[in-house]
Scaffold this motif. Structure first.
Motif, short mmCIF file in Angstrom:
data_model
loop_
_atom_site.label_atom_id
_atom_site.label_comp_id
_atom_site.label_asym_id
_atom_site.label_seq_id
_atom_site.Cartn_x
_atom_site.Cartn_y
_atom_site.Cartn_z
N TYR A 29 -7.47 -23.98 6.25
CA TYR A 29 -8.68 -22.65 5.87
C TYR A 29 -9.20 -22.33 6.90
N ASP B 260 -10.10 -14.82 -6.39
CA ASP B 260 -10.07 -14.84 -5.05
C ASP B 260 -9.81 -13.33 -4.51
N GLY C 258 -9.32 -10.68 -2.49
CA GLY C 258 -9.35 -10.41 -1.12
C GLY C 258 -8.99 -9.31 -0.59
N ARG D 83 -13.70 -16.87 -4.43
CA ARG D 83 -13.57 -17.03 -2.92
C ARG D 83 -14.90 -17.41 -2.31
N GLY E 225 -13.24 -21.60 -3.10
CA GLY E 225 -12.04 -21.22 -2.04
C GLY E 225 -12.76 -21.39 -0.41
N TYR F 152 -6.86 -15.84 2.44
CA TYR F 152 -6.19 -14.66 1.69
C TYR F 152 -5.03 -15.16 0.78
#
Lengths: 141, 520
Positions: free
Chosen positions: A49, B182, B184, B223, B264, B268
């Motif tokens: 991450y 998320d 992205g 995210r 998150g 991505y």
């Protein structure tokens, strides 16, 4: 219940990073034990991450969006300006430990491109002048 | 009488100064001894006018924008609380053409209400869908979604009803509703707006999904780039739990639904549903091979609905008004509305919710007002970083999943990014490969290695031009391998922007324009 244990790993990493600014080496063994994982697995998750870092960051974290919408509004020039002004490449921290410069790939502020985020504060329609002013303010100049 | 002034709390509005404007208005009003109440609403989505401040006069909201802190004293001087004229005044908000020409079903409350006021939410149609759903059989809820023709708004456009039915029929045991927040893709922000500006709508949609498939637990995978959305959702979940909307006894029905917020960590690829599930499970976000489908073996191996924010937020409207009413909007097999997001080099970027079927040209010019730079729009990327670049000859395509697929493009999550004629399309193609190399999860070779080779190839093509003419055989071959051999859309769709750039802008690659005709 190993899966349930492991499921708490990301929240735990976020908490650690919020506290220390990075994931210290000495925390790895404890994390592995607490989440019933091998140390290598914990390191593997951290490495996957982009958010997690294993070295201390600068006092401020400057993220410049490099994605398409911001590119269409001059983000490349802004990124070059930031890198030149700070004297660092993306991913690095200034010599005085003040600012870590990072690339972001979309901050969700595409209707106000180009966008940057200074720590958790989002800025839109950022010109080179405004970026300089933000950084000066951040350094208490 | 207290007069209400609306100042958006939306992250984008704040990013261009809404917070400072808010404080200046408070100070000015206090100094002038005026009785005003400031309401922090979501954004109307007219972002080029943000900070957009609204003053309520006799029940009607008058818009002013973009308002900078230094404009505030002048606005009071001009008597904006009494409807006085001012250069920044746009008249009644609802009458602004950009807003008036939209079909706001899902975003009906956006910018109108205080996002964290349950009272506001109820007063504007909130929980009608949930109340209906609580009186319906699970099958009937899924039928309503089927009838409405709702398809996944995250980008894939898979029929939501089919997904729900699969989970519903998956037998007993623990099931989950997972919201993919998320968001992205560059050029997209509708998920963020909805979570910040109307969080109860998402919560309501998730509870209904739970009722339909028999799931009592939900996760929102948000995210980390959206700290403001996190704060709003956290507050909204606390409020909804306290008021008995979430928890063991949803609206006194005896049915339970617990909702968890999960952050998150900047990957991505975690927007891909199986990678997202791995991430919630505390693992590296590696994409899973399908089958098994997440609908049968999803989160922790249990049957799971994974839906995008806008998909779930569309559910309350469909339940409240019926599938037929939703289906009445749209074109072909693309039913209902989509909140399109206009971004990049446009004069009037913002959120435009309209029925499917509108052309790209209408969105770019009638809404977007053309380019911000005043130069011709040369390329438009629709559907995020994995979407194709479209030249002007494609601007009359109707926005419809099938019409776009037919020309090798994608509507995706409805993000539209415009570029003027200063764009270098070979550089954009290189960027697409570079982005894939940075964000690839690494599980499959075409994506992991192919993207790196793609960057190298494009670097050599960029270096060769304009002195030497290039050959694109190798690049096209690589794209074909990625298209056909990748495990998920990351590697499988990265060729879309690359190939479309090659097809429509060969001159940027040092290729002769003749090849354009041969390949399209």
């Amino acid at each position: 219940m190993s899966s349930t244990n492991q499921a708490d790993l990301l929240p735990a990493l976020h908490r650690l990073q919020e506290k220390f600014g990075y994931i210290p080496d000495h925390a790895i063994a404890e994390l592995a034990k607490a989440h019933n994982m091998a140390q290598a697995e914990v390191v593997g998750v951290i490495g996957f991450y982009h958010d997690f870092r294993r070295t201390p960051p600068g006092r401020q974290r400057l993220r410049i969006c490099r994605a398409e919408s911001c590119q269409a509004m001059g983000a490349d020039a802004l990124a070059l300006h930031a890198s030149t002004q700070l004297g660092v490449e993306f991913g690095a921290t200034t010599a005085d430990g003040e600012v870590t410069l990072e690339a972001a790939y979309c901050l969700g502020n595409c209707a106000c491109s180009p966008a940057v985020m200074l720590d958790d504060e989002l800025h839109g329609r950022v010109s080179a002048e405004r970026l300089d002013a933000m950084l000066a303010e951040g350094r208490g100049v | 009488m207290t007069q209400r002034i609306f100042v958006p709390r939306d992250a984008s509005a704040v990013s261009v100064g809404a917070e400072r404007v808010c404080r200046t208005i408070e100070n000015e009003a206090r100094n002038r001894g005026l009785d005003v109440e400031i309401v922090r609403n979501g954004s109307r989505g007219l972002y080029w006018l943000e900070p957009l401040i609204e003053v309520e006069i006799d029940g009607q909201r008058i818009a002013y924008g973009p308002v900078n802190p230094e404009d505030v004293p002048g606005l009071f001087e001009a008597g904006w609380l009494q409807g006085g004229t001012h250069a920044l005044c746009h008249g009644p908000s609802e009458e602004i053409p950009y807003l008036k020409r939209q079909t706001r079903l899902i975003f009906a409350r956006m910018g109108v209400t205080d996002p964290l006021s349950l009272e506001d939410y109820r007063a504007h149609g909130g929980f009608k869908g949930l109340e209906r759903a609580l009186d319906m059989k699970a099958e009937d809820i899924v039928d309503a979604i089927d009838t409405g023709g709702l398809r996944g708004r995250g980008g894939a456009g898979f029929p939501t009803g089919i997904k729900w039915r699969t989970v519903m029929n998956a037998g007993g045991g623990q099931k989950y509703i997972v919201c993919n927040a998320d968001e992205g893709d560059s050029g997209t922000f509708s998920d963020r707006m909805l979570m910040e500006g109307d969080p109860f709508c998402l919560i309501e949609g998730m509870i209904i999904a739970g009722l339909a498939v028999g799931a009592d637990t939900g996760y929102i995978y948000l995210r980390s780039e959206y700290p403001d959305a996190w704060d709003v959702l956290e507050d909204a979940i606390v409020t909804a739990t306290r008021e008995g909307i979430l928890g063991a006894n949803v609206l006194g029905s005896g049915r339970g639904f617990e909702l968890n917020l999960f952050k998150g960590a900047g990957a991505y690829v975690c927007g891909e549903e199986t990678s997202l599930l791995e991430s919630i499970e505390g693992k590296r976000g590696l994409v899973r091979a399908k089958p098994p489908l997440p609908a049968l073996q999803g989160l922790f191996g249990q049957p799971t609905v994974v839906n995008n924010v806008i998909t779930l937020a569309s559910v309350p409207w469909i339940l409240a008004h019926g599938g037929e009413a939703y289906k009445a909007h749209g074109s072909g097999r693309s039913r209902g509305t989509l909140p399109f997001q206009l971004a990049g080099n446009l004069k009037q970027p913002g959120l435009v919710e309209v029925a499917f079927g509108m052309t790209l040209r209408e969105l770019l010019y009638d809404f977007g007002g053309g380019s911000a730079s005043g130069r011709p729009i040369r390329a438009v990327q629709v559907g995020g970083p994995l979407g194709a670049y479209l030249p002007e000859s494609r601007f009359d395509l109707p926005l419809d999943y099938e019409a776009f697929a037919a020309v090798g493009a994608t509507v995706g999550h409805g993000g539209i990014v415009a570029f003027d004629d200063s764009v270098d399309m070979a550089k954009m193609a290189r960027y697409a490969m570079e982005f894939c190399a940075i964000e690839s999860c690494g599980k499959c070779t075409p994506c992991r290695i192919g993207s790196v080779r793609g960057v190298e190839l494009l670097d050599s093509m960029l270096a060769a031009r304009p002195q030497h003419s290039n050959d694109d055989t190798l690049l096209r071959d690589l794209c074909q391998t990625m298209l056909e051999g990748s495990l998920c859309a990351m590697g499988g769709m990265t060729p879309y922007p690359v190939l479309s750039a090659l097809d429509h802008y060969p001159e940027d690659f040092g290729l002769s324009p003749k090849q354009e005709e041969a390949s399209t």
